[in-house]
Scaffold this motif. Structure first.
Motif, short mmCIF file in Angstrom:
data_model
loop_
_atom_site.label_atom_id
_atom_site.label_comp_id
_atom_site.label_asym_id
_atom_site.label_seq_id
_atom_site.Cartn_x
_atom_site.Cartn_y
_atom_site.Cartn_z
N SER A 35 61.00 12.14 -36.83
CA SER A 35 60.20 11.00 -36.39
C SER A 35 60.23 9.90 -37.44
N VAL A 36 59.95 8.68 -37.01
CA VAL A 36 59.86 7.55 -37.93
C VAL A 36 58.81 7.86 -39.00
N LYS A 37 57.73 8.46 -38.61
CA LYS A 37 56.67 8.82 -39.56
C LYS A 37 57.17 9.80 -40.62
N ASP A 38 57.88 10.84 -40.18
CA ASP A 38 58.37 11.84 -41.14
C ASP A 38 59.40 11.24 -42.10
N ILE A 39 60.26 10.37 -41.57
CA ILE A 39 61.25 9.73 -42.44
C ILE A 39 60.56 8.87 -43.48
N ALA A 40 59.57 8.09 -43.06
CA ALA A 40 58.85 7.23 -44.00
C ALA A 40 58.18 8.05 -45.09
N MET A 41 57.58 9.18 -44.71
CA MET A 41 56.93 10.04 -45.71
C MET A 41 57.95 10.58 -46.70
N ALA A 42 59.12 10.97 -46.20
CA ALA A 42 60.16 11.50 -47.09
C ALA A 42 60.68 10.44 -48.04
N ASN A 72 67.96 -6.39 -45.47
CA ASN A 72 67.63 -7.74 -45.93
C ASN A 72 67.80 -8.68 -44.74
N PRO A 73 67.30 -9.92 -44.84
CA PRO A 73 67.35 -10.84 -43.70
C PRO A 73 68.74 -11.06 -43.14
N LYS A 74 69.76 -11.03 -43.98
CA LYS A 74 71.13 -11.23 -43.51
C LYS A 74 71.52 -10.15 -42.51
N TYR A 75 71.22 -8.89 -42.84
CA TYR A 75 71.56 -7.79 -41.94
C TYR A 75 70.72 -7.83 -40.68
N ALA A 76 69.47 -8.29 -40.80
CA ALA A 76 68.56 -8.31 -39.66
C ALA A 76 69.03 -9.27 -38.57
N ALA A 121 63.83 0.32 -37.42
CA ALA A 121 64.74 -0.10 -38.49
C ALA A 121 64.10 0.12 -39.85
N LEU A 122 64.96 0.30 -40.85
CA LEU A 122 64.55 0.28 -42.26
C LEU A 122 64.66 -1.16 -42.73
N LEU A 123 63.53 -1.73 -43.16
CA LEU A 123 63.46 -3.15 -43.49
C LEU A 123 63.00 -3.38 -44.92
N TRP A 124 63.13 -4.62 -45.35
CA TRP A 124 62.71 -5.03 -46.68
C TRP A 124 61.22 -5.33 -46.71
N GLU A 125 60.65 -5.35 -47.86
CA GLU A 125 59.23 -5.63 -48.03
C GLU A 125 58.92 -7.05 -47.57
N GLY A 126 57.90 -7.17 -46.72
CA GLY A 126 57.51 -8.48 -46.22
C GLY A 126 58.15 -8.86 -44.91
N ILE A 151 60.22 0.95 -40.82
CA ILE A 151 59.93 1.55 -42.12
C ILE A 151 60.15 0.46 -43.16
N ILE A 152 59.11 0.18 -43.93
CA ILE A 152 59.18 -0.87 -44.95
C ILE A 152 59.22 -0.21 -46.32
N ALA A 153 60.28 -0.50 -47.07
CA ALA A 153 60.44 0.08 -48.41
C ALA A 153 60.56 -1.03 -49.44
N PRO A 154 59.90 -0.88 -50.59
CA PRO A 154 59.99 -1.91 -51.63
C PRO A 154 61.41 -2.12 -52.14
N ARG A 155 62.20 -1.06 -52.15
CA ARG A 155 63.61 -1.15 -52.56
C ARG A 155 64.44 -0.38 -51.54
N PRO A 156 64.80 -1.04 -50.44
CA PRO A 156 65.44 -0.32 -49.32
C PRO A 156 66.71 0.41 -49.70
N ARG A 157 67.53 -0.19 -50.55
CA ARG A 157 68.78 0.48 -50.90
C ARG A 157 68.52 1.79 -51.64
N TYR A 158 67.48 1.81 -52.49
CA TYR A 158 67.13 3.05 -53.17
C TYR A 158 66.61 4.07 -52.16
N ALA A 159 65.88 3.59 -51.15
CA ALA A 159 65.39 4.50 -50.11
C ALA A 159 66.55 5.14 -49.35
N MET A 160 67.69 4.46 -49.30
CA MET A 160 68.86 5.02 -48.62
C MET A 160 69.30 6.34 -49.24
N ALA A 161 69.08 6.53 -50.53
CA ALA A 161 69.48 7.77 -51.17
C ALA A 161 68.80 8.96 -50.51
#
Length: 363
Positions: free
Chosen positions: A4-11, A43-47, A58-63, A75-85
């Motif tokens: 679920s989106v929730k479980d992914i965000a928690m992870a 980031n906005p370019k990909y969006a 979608a996994l999005l940037w902060e803000g 899912i909003i991550a402060p550093r999305p590329r790091y969240a990709m790991a």
């Protein structure tokens, strides 16, 4: 497998918004994402291409304004590329290697395999080898005499590890990596032309043509914890002492380390880098693709070398280098700009000469 989106965000240690019970079965680029995919619009370019796909989440940037992007969840991550790991680890289906020891594998009776080790088809594990718990030895791998590999190793297809190599925990090797071959060490009975050239930087002297005699590799290779080795990488044994790779360092495809090389901790050595014998690389060094490092020099901690840079002499810690021969990056760029201006400068000089000579004739 779905999450679920929730479980992914928690992870990921991120925040989830909207319909957080939507089930996700894969990640995808925004334009190609389907209803059950998580679009990676980091980031906005990909969006901008989200509207071309059918992503609901979608996994999005902060803000980011996820509702304005037409999404049902985000899912909003402060550093999305790091969240990709963490995200890619969570969604990685692996290579389909099965548990246990395949019947076509050979494991020497005097080898020691800890609990949970998987050995694939046609793999060979030699006498005296020790494999740590929960390690995967993929198809057609070769583990040499008295090799030690720590826990949680993951060796893809056809990885070769020579005798006496020692490797830490959580080691990962991509297909065709070769570790522990003999160093490229040869010598002549009398001083050779190569030795003269090294001293004179040009004159070969009176040295005669001679046969090359092998210097055997008595050292091995020592690799720390959390190291990764790319496809087709080749790591030579040391001549007397070991070749060493420090904890956390990552080597890309086609990297070559010569005999006695020492790589520090958390280095990033990119594709087709060649490091000649007895060079020492500090901690947190980044060598971009096709860099070359001369033998018997040191590269200090934190050095970054741009693509195709050739390091021919010692580099102090913290420098950013570029070019051949390498100089500090800003100076190399300045020199390159000046080089590009040379044709125009030569034309200007030619015009000035014509003007001066014309004036002389007139007077």
């Amino acid at each position: 497998m779905t999450h679920s989106v929730k479980d992914i965000a928690m992870a990921l240690g991120a925040e989830a918004f909207g319909a957080i019970d939507i089930l996700i079965d894969a990640a995808a680029e925004p334009a190609a994402a389907g209803p059950s995919n998580l679009a990676l619009a980091m980031n906005p370019k990909y969006a901008e291409s989200l509207s071309e796909g059918k992503a609901r989440a979608a996994l999005l940037w902060e803000g980011a304004d996820w509702q304005a992007l037409g999404l049902e969840a985000a899912i909003i991550a402060p550093r999305p590329r790091y969240a990709m790991a963490s995200l890619t680890k969570m969604l990685d289906a692996g290579q389909g290697f099965e548990a246990g020891i395949h019947p076509t594998a050979y494991v020497d009776p005097e080898a020691e395999l800890a609990e949970g080790v998987s050995v694939g088809p046609l793999a060979v594990i030699s006498k005296g080898a020790k494999i740590g718990a929960n390690s995967v030895i993929g198809p057609q791998c070769f583990i040499g005499w008295n090799v030690t590999i720590g826990e949680g190793a993951y060796l893809r297809e056809a990885v070769s590890i020579g005798a006496r190599v020692t490797i830490g925990n959580r080691f990962r090797a991509q297909p065709g990596a070769r570790i522990g071959g003999d160093g490229f060490s040869f010598v002549t009975a009398e001083p050779s032309s190569v030795e003269s050239v090294r001293e004179t930087l040009g004159d070969q002297g009176d040295a005669k043509a001679q046969e090359w005699t092998r210097i055997h590799s008595l050292g091995a290779v020592t690799i720390g914890h959390d190291v990764e080795i790319g496809m087709g990488a080749t790591i030579d044994c040391g001549t007397i002492r070991d070749t060493v790779i420090g904890d956390g360092s990552k080597l890309d495809n086609q990297v070559h380390l010569g005999h006695n090389v020492v790589i520090g901790r958390n280095c990033l050595i990119c594709g087709q880098v060649g490091i000649a014998g007895s060079a020492t690389i500090g901690d947190n060094v980044v060598l971009a693709g096709q860099c070359g490092v001369s033998d018997n020099i040191f590269v200090g901690d934190g050095v970054i070398a741009g693509g195709s840079t050739k390091l021919m002499s010692n580099v102090p810690a913290g420098r950013t280098m570029l070019g051949y021969p390498a100089t500090q990056m800003d100076k190399q760029v300045e020199s390159y700009k000046a080089l590009r201006r040379l044709p125009r400068l030569m034309r200007d000089i030619s015009e000035l000469k014509k003007a001066v000579f014309s004036t002389d004739k007139d007077t």
